[in-house]
Design an enzyme around this catalytic site. Structure first.
Site, PDB file in Angstrom:
ATOM      1  N   GLY A  52      49.700  38.701  28.026  1.00  0.00           N
ATOM      2  CA  GLY A  52      48.290  38.592  28.395  1.00  0.00           C
ATOM      3  C   GLY A  52      47.932  39.809  29.215  1.00  0.00           C
ATOM      4  O   GLY A  52      48.825  40.473  29.758  1.00  0.00           O
ATOM      5  N   PRO A  53      46.653  40.101  29.358  1.00  0.00           N
ATOM      6  CA  PRO A  53      46.262  41.308  30.080  1.00  0.00           C
ATOM      7  C   PRO A  53      46.633  41.249  31.554  1.00  0.00           C
ATOM      8  O   PRO A  53      46.799  40.162  32.128  1.00  0.00           O
ATOM      9  CB  PRO A  53      44.728  41.344  29.908  1.00  0.00           C
ATOM     10  CG  PRO A  53      44.345  39.959  29.547  1.00  0.00           C
ATOM     11  CD  PRO A  53      45.504  39.342  28.845  1.00  0.00           C
ATOM     12  N   SER A  54      46.764  42.410  32.119  1.00  0.00           N
ATOM     13  CA  SER A  54      47.077  42.537  33.542  1.00  0.00           C
ATOM     14  C   SER A  54      46.024  41.798  34.368  1.00  0.00           C
ATOM     15  O   SER A  54      44.826  41.959  34.137  1.00  0.00           O
ATOM     16  CB  SER A  54      47.083  44.025  33.891  1.00  0.00           C
ATOM     17  OG  SER A  54      47.411  44.199  35.223  1.00  0.00           O
ATOM     18  N   GLY A  55      46.462  40.965  35.296  1.00  0.00           N
ATOM     19  CA  GLY A  55      45.541  40.265  36.188  1.00  0.00           C
ATOM     20  C   GLY A  55      45.089  38.906  35.678  1.00  0.00           C
ATOM     21  O   GLY A  55      44.356  38.197  36.367  1.00  0.00           O
ATOM     22  N   GLY A  58      46.901  36.266  35.242  1.00  0.00           N
ATOM     23  CA  GLY A  58      47.565  35.166  35.951  1.00  0.00           C
ATOM     24  C   GLY A  58      48.922  34.775  35.382  1.00  0.00           C
ATOM     25  O   GLY A  58      49.437  33.704  35.709  1.00  0.00           O
ATOM     26  N   GLY A  78      51.933  36.046  36.030  1.00  0.00           N
ATOM     27  CA  GLY A  78      52.919  35.948  37.109  1.00  0.00           C
ATOM     28  C   GLY A  78      52.714  34.687  37.937  1.00  0.00           C
ATOM     29  O   GLY A  78      53.690  34.020  38.318  1.00  0.00           O
ATOM     30  N   ARG A 134      55.898  47.192  44.034  1.00  0.00           N
ATOM     31  CA  ARG A 134      54.792  46.834  44.933  1.00  0.00           C
ATOM     32  C   ARG A 134      55.406  46.329  46.236  1.00  0.00           C
ATOM     33  O   ARG A 134      56.610  46.023  46.285  1.00  0.00           O
ATOM     34  CB  ARG A 134      53.924  45.745  44.302  1.00  0.00           C
ATOM     35  CG  ARG A 134      53.172  46.237  43.076  1.00  0.00           C
ATOM     36  CD  ARG A 134      52.413  45.110  42.411  1.00  0.00           C
ATOM     37  NE  ARG A 134      51.855  45.555  41.131  1.00  0.00           N
ATOM     38  CZ  ARG A 134      51.680  44.770  40.086  1.00  0.00           C
ATOM     39  NH1 ARG A 134      52.008  43.492  40.146  1.00  0.00           N
ATOM     40  NH2 ARG A 134      51.166  45.251  38.979  1.00  0.00           N
ATOM     41  N   ARG A 179      43.535  41.168  43.709  1.00  0.00           N
ATOM     42  CA  ARG A 179      44.985  41.230  43.946  1.00  0.00           C
ATOM     43  C   ARG A 179      45.318  42.401  44.873  1.00  0.00           C
ATOM     44  O   ARG A 179      46.261  42.323  45.668  1.00  0.00           O
ATOM     45  CB  ARG A 179      45.728  41.350  42.607  1.00  0.00           C
ATOM     46  CG  ARG A 179      47.227  41.233  42.750  1.00  0.00           C
ATOM     47  CD  ARG A 179      47.929  41.093  41.413  1.00  0.00           C
ATOM     48  NE  ARG A 179      47.897  42.340  40.648  1.00  0.00           N
ATOM     49  CZ  ARG A 179      48.409  42.483  39.442  1.00  0.00           C
ATOM     50  NH1 ARG A 179      48.972  41.459  38.833  1.00  0.00           N
ATOM     51  NH2 ARG A 179      48.354  43.635  38.817  1.00  0.00           N
ATOM     52  N   ARG A 222      44.225  49.593  33.342  1.00  0.00           N
ATOM     53  CA  ARG A 222      44.573  48.217  32.988  1.00  0.00           C
ATOM     54  C   ARG A 222      43.426  47.510  32.266  1.00  0.00           C
ATOM     55  O   ARG A 222      43.649  46.740  31.333  1.00  0.00           O
ATOM     56  CB  ARG A 222      45.004  47.439  34.241  1.00  0.00           C
ATOM     57  CG  ARG A 222      46.434  47.717  34.603  1.00  0.00           C
ATOM     58  CD  ARG A 222      46.768  47.452  36.044  1.00  0.00           C
ATOM     59  NE  ARG A 222      48.022  48.150  36.356  1.00  0.00           N
ATOM     60  CZ  ARG A 222      49.228  47.576  36.298  1.00  0.00           C
ATOM     61  NH1 ARG A 222      49.345  46.314  36.028  1.00  0.00           N
ATOM     62  NH2 ARG A 222      50.307  48.290  36.534  1.00  0.00           N
ATOM     63  N   ASP A 257      41.366  29.569  33.173  1.00  0.00           N
ATOM     64  CA  ASP A 257      40.112  29.509  33.943  1.00  0.00           C
ATOM     65  C   ASP A 257      40.454  28.855  35.277  1.00  0.00           C
ATOM     66  O   ASP A 257      40.699  29.535  36.265  1.00  0.00           O
ATOM     67  CB  ASP A 257      39.076  28.708  33.135  1.00  0.00           C
ATOM     68  CG  ASP A 257      37.697  28.816  33.745  1.00  0.00           C
ATOM     69  OD1 ASP A 257      37.581  29.330  34.867  1.00  0.00           O
ATOM     70  OD2 ASP A 257      36.720  28.368  33.103  1.00  0.00           O
TER      71      ASP A 257
HETATM   72  N1  LIG Z   1      57.139  45.213  26.639  1.00  0.00           N
HETATM   73  C1  LIG Z   1      57.371  44.849  27.895  1.00  0.00           C
HETATM   74  N2  LIG Z   1      56.340  44.640  28.730  1.00  0.00           N
HETATM   75  C2  LIG Z   1      56.627  44.251  29.994  1.00  0.00           C
HETATM   76  C3  LIG Z   1      57.936  44.050  30.452  1.00  0.00           C
HETATM   77  N3  LIG Z   1      57.890  43.661  31.738  1.00  0.00           N
HETATM   78  C4  LIG Z   1      56.593  43.600  32.069  1.00  0.00           C
HETATM   79  N4  LIG Z   1      55.832  43.952  31.017  1.00  0.00           N
HETATM   80  C5  LIG Z   1      54.382  44.007  30.913  1.00  0.00           C
HETATM   81  O1  LIG Z   1      53.919  45.172  31.544  1.00  0.00           O
HETATM   82  C6  LIG Z   1      52.592  44.962  32.005  1.00  0.00           C
HETATM   83  C7  LIG Z   1      52.483  45.454  33.409  1.00  0.00           C
HETATM   84  O2  LIG Z   1      53.249  44.671  34.265  1.00  0.00           O
HETATM   85  P1  LIG Z   1      53.184  44.882  35.832  1.00  0.00           P
HETATM   86  O3  LIG Z   1      53.440  46.327  36.122  1.00  0.00           O
HETATM   87  O4  LIG Z   1      54.073  43.905  36.487  1.00  0.00           O
HETATM   88  O5  LIG Z   1      51.654  44.640  36.163  1.00  0.00           O
HETATM   89  P2  LIG Z   1      50.749  43.309  36.102  1.00  0.00           P
HETATM   90  O6  LIG Z   1      50.843  42.725  34.753  1.00  0.00           O
HETATM   91  O7  LIG Z   1      49.409  43.862  36.393  1.00  0.00           O
HETATM   92  O8  LIG Z   1      51.242  42.389  37.152  1.00  0.00           O
HETATM   93  C8  LIG Z   1      52.333  43.475  31.821  1.00  0.00           C
HETATM   94  O9  LIG Z   1      51.569  43.290  30.639  1.00  0.00           O
HETATM   95  C9  LIG Z   1      53.692  42.870  31.638  1.00  0.00           C
HETATM   96  O10 LIG Z   1      53.641  41.716  30.818  1.00  0.00           O
HETATM   97  C10 LIG Z   1      59.008  44.276  29.531  1.00  0.00           C
HETATM   98  O11 LIG Z   1      60.174  44.126  29.808  1.00  0.00           O
HETATM   99  N5  LIG Z   1      58.653  44.666  28.277  1.00  0.00           N
HETATM  100  N1  LIG Z   2      43.123  30.671  37.405  1.00  0.00           N
HETATM  101  C1  LIG Z   2      42.961  31.571  38.363  1.00  0.00           C
HETATM  102  N2  LIG Z   2      41.825  31.604  39.062  1.00  0.00           N
HETATM  103  C2  LIG Z   2      41.641  32.530  40.036  1.00  0.00           C
HETATM  104  N3  LIG Z   2      42.544  33.462  40.376  1.00  0.00           N
HETATM  105  C3  LIG Z   2      43.711  33.479  39.709  1.00  0.00           C
HETATM  106  C4  LIG Z   2      43.975  32.547  38.671  1.00  0.00           C
HETATM  107  N4  LIG Z   2      45.213  32.816  38.189  1.00  0.00           N
HETATM  108  C5  LIG Z   2      45.693  33.865  38.896  1.00  0.00           C
HETATM  109  N5  LIG Z   2      44.798  34.273  39.812  1.00  0.00           N
HETATM  110  C6  LIG Z   2      44.918  35.405  40.739  1.00  0.00           C
HETATM  111  O1  LIG Z   2      44.674  36.580  39.949  1.00  0.00           O
HETATM  112  C7  LIG Z   2      45.488  37.651  40.401  1.00  0.00           C
HETATM  113  C8  LIG Z   2      46.296  38.178  39.233  1.00  0.00           C
HETATM  114  O2  LIG Z   2      47.278  37.208  38.889  1.00  0.00           O
HETATM  115  P1  LIG Z   2      48.750  37.635  38.443  1.00  0.00           P
HETATM  116  O3  LIG Z   2      49.531  36.378  38.321  1.00  0.00           O
HETATM  117  O4  LIG Z   2      49.260  38.688  39.354  1.00  0.00           O
HETATM  118  O5  LIG Z   2      48.416  38.262  37.010  1.00  0.00           O
HETATM  119  P2  LIG Z   2      49.341  38.999  35.957  1.00  0.00           P
HETATM  120  O6  LIG Z   2      50.749  38.647  36.281  1.00  0.00           O
HETATM  121  O7  LIG Z   2      48.893  38.454  34.651  1.00  0.00           O
HETATM  122  O8  LIG Z   2      49.053  40.455  36.096  1.00  0.00           O
HETATM  123  C9  LIG Z   2      46.338  37.130  41.538  1.00  0.00           C
HETATM  124  O9  LIG Z   2      45.756  37.524  42.764  1.00  0.00           O
HETATM  125  C10 LIG Z   2      46.281  35.617  41.356  1.00  0.00           C
HETATM  126  O10 LIG Z   2      46.402  34.939  42.583  1.00  0.00           O
END
Ligand SMILES: Nc1nc2c(ncn2[C@@H]2O[C@H](COP(=O)(O)OP(=O)(O)O)[C@@H](O)[C@H]2O)c(=O)[nH]1
Ligand SMILES: Nc1ncnc2c1ncn2[C@@H]1O[C@H](COP(=O)(O)OP(=O)(O)O)[C@@H](O)[C@H]1O
Length: 393
Positions: free
Chosen positions: A135-138, A140, A142, A168, A261, A272, A296
């Site tokens: 799924g896209p960055s941000g 949720g 993680g 981070r 975040r 992103r 959501d």
């Molecule tokens: N292909 C691939 N993507 C990864 C891997 N680990 C993390 N990612 C992806 O890389 C992207 C960036 O991750 P991250 O730097 O943690 O940033 P965030 O998604 O914004 O929290 C996200 O879409 C992750 O799902 C991996 O081992 N392989």
């Molecule tokens: N359903 C939700 N509603 C509001 N905020 C959320 C929700 N899910 C996650 N967040 C918040 O959005 C931000 C991004 O979530 P994160 O889990 O880091 O995303 P990802 O791993 O996909 O990049 C975090 O600050 C998190 O607390």
């Protein structure tokens, strides 16, 4: 492809049935010679392939973790792989497959432009399917994964990826990611140690085979948080997984979460967001994702995720191999093969004295394979008397 002939010719190989340091397996016009190195200092298998038509030898690139180099017996399972049974180790560690023409080997052969074979360790029983979350960055991902791991710490394990991006503030090396040097990571990738890798937001990310297999070996269900390119690669690999894509309720909300975040610079946020549009487009690729989840309200989304996971066709970690002493040191040799099983005979004691002297290794439920483990092995003791078998000694 032919190389200088090694010091021996296949006709001169003597295969001692009781102490096989070297085995020759015929596959069509080729002979695979699998053996322990003659040099004492070397502790690995030598693999050489003789093309019987051209009488040329090829030394292939060997991928995958190697079995302990000991006596072994070997037999062709099918056109794709050879079973190698190691002696003097526990039964759990004794079953190995040398893949000679599986899809993974074919792909690696193409990439490297030379002959390739790959080891895959056989593991007794069936494991849960890993779960790939993209799924896209941000969005949720993680947050959802952290909730799942907190609620079910003994059920789920996280695949710790490698990345070249900087940590981070609250990220711990080896827990959230293995933070790696690009050159080292690229070298490991070229040596076949990664299940998949991708360039994401300007950095290299990848899932090592060990990251997934070590979680599965612990009896836990592995969760992978990877991008869409990675999901595509895993789909094409031998790893059977469930693929979930997490969507935001809207693009505006995604942007807001990313900013809230507070872990990225404005430039990184823009990158992103741009990539998010492409990822959202690709989430509809036919056959890529099994489920789409809209994040959501967090609690609702989390409940839906849990429903999805328990709805899937899960089996408990199998104890159906019927071998209670898989950790005891074993000394089995391959006795014979049928279409669905291979019989292993103990080298110790008389066959008639106990049924455990003879084991049937089921082949019909094998899953996975190189670059990871081969799972789904079933081993059953065979009663030789009931099966009308005579000791072969
Ligand atoms: N292909 C691939 N993507 C990864 C891997 N680990 C993390 N990612 C992806 O890389 C992207 C960036 O991750 P991250 O730097 O943690 O940033 P965030 O998604 O914004 O929290 C996200 O879409 C992750 O799902 C991996 O081992 N392989
Ligand atoms: N359903 C939700 N509603 C509001 N905020 C959320 C929700 N899910 C996650 N967040 C918040 O959005 C931000 C991004 O979530 P994160 O889990 O880091 O995303 P990802 O791993 O996909 O990049 C975090 O600050 C998190 O607390």
């Amino acid at each position: 492809m032919g190389e200088e002939a090694p010091e021996f010719r296949v006709e001169s190989i003597t295969l001692e049935p009781k102490d096989c340091h070297r085995n020759a397996v015929q596959v069509g016009n080729k002979t695979y010679v699998i053996g322990r190195s003659d040099e004492e200092s070397k502790s690995h298998f030598d693999i050489k392939i003789l093309d019987k038509l051209t009488q040329t030898w090829v030394v292939p690139t060997v991928l995958g973790a190697q079995p302990p180099s000991r006596s072994h017996s070997a037999i062709l399972v099918n056109d794709e792989k050879i079973l190698v049974v190691e002696k003097g180790v526990s039964l759990n560690d004794s079953i190995w497959f040398l893949e000679i023409d599986t899809p993974f080997v074919k792909q690696q052969r193409k990439i490297k432009g030379s002959e390739v074979v790959s080891w895959s360790k056989g593991v007794l029983g069936v494991a849960h399917k890993p779960v790939v979350i993209s799924g896209p960055s941000g969005v949720g991902k993680g947050t959802l994964i952290a909730k799942l791991m907190k609620e079910y710490p003994s059920k789920f394990g996280f695949s710790v990826s490698h990345t070249t991006r900087s940590p981070r503030v609250k990220e711990i090396d080896g827990v959230h990611y293995h933070f790696a040097e690009r050159s080292k990571m690229e070298q490991d990738i070229s040596e076949g140690k990664f299940l998949e890798f991708a360039h994401v937001h300007g950095n290299l990310y990848g899932t090592s085979i060990e990251a997934v297999e070590s979680v599965t070996d612990e009896g836990k269900r592995c969760i992978l948080d990877i991008d869409v390119q990675g999901a595509r690669s895993v789909r094409a690999s031998s790893l059977e997984a469930i693929f979930i894509f997490v969507c935001p309720p809207s693009f505006e909300e995604l942007e807001q979460r990313l900013r809230a975040r507070g872990t990225e610079t404005e430039e990184q946020i823009q990158k992103r967001l741009k990539n998010a549009r492409a990822e959202l487009d690709q989430s509809n690729s036919p056959g890529l994702f099994d489920h789409l989840l809209v994040n959501d309200d967090l609690e609702t989304c989390y409940e839906n995720l849990k429903k999805l996971l328990s709805l899937d066709d899960e089996h408990e970690d199998s104890e159906d191999c019927c071998m209670k002493d898989g950790k005891a040191t074993a000394c089995y040799s391959i006795l014979s093969k049928t279409e669905s099983e291979i019989l292993l005979q103990s080298d110790i004691g008389e066959l008639e004295k106990g049924s455990a002297n003879l084991l049937a290794l089921g082949l019909s439920s094998l899953t996975g394979g190189a670059p990871g483990r081969t799972r789904g092995l079933k081993i059953q003791p065979v009663n030789p008397i009931a099966n009308g078998l005579k000791a072969i000694r």
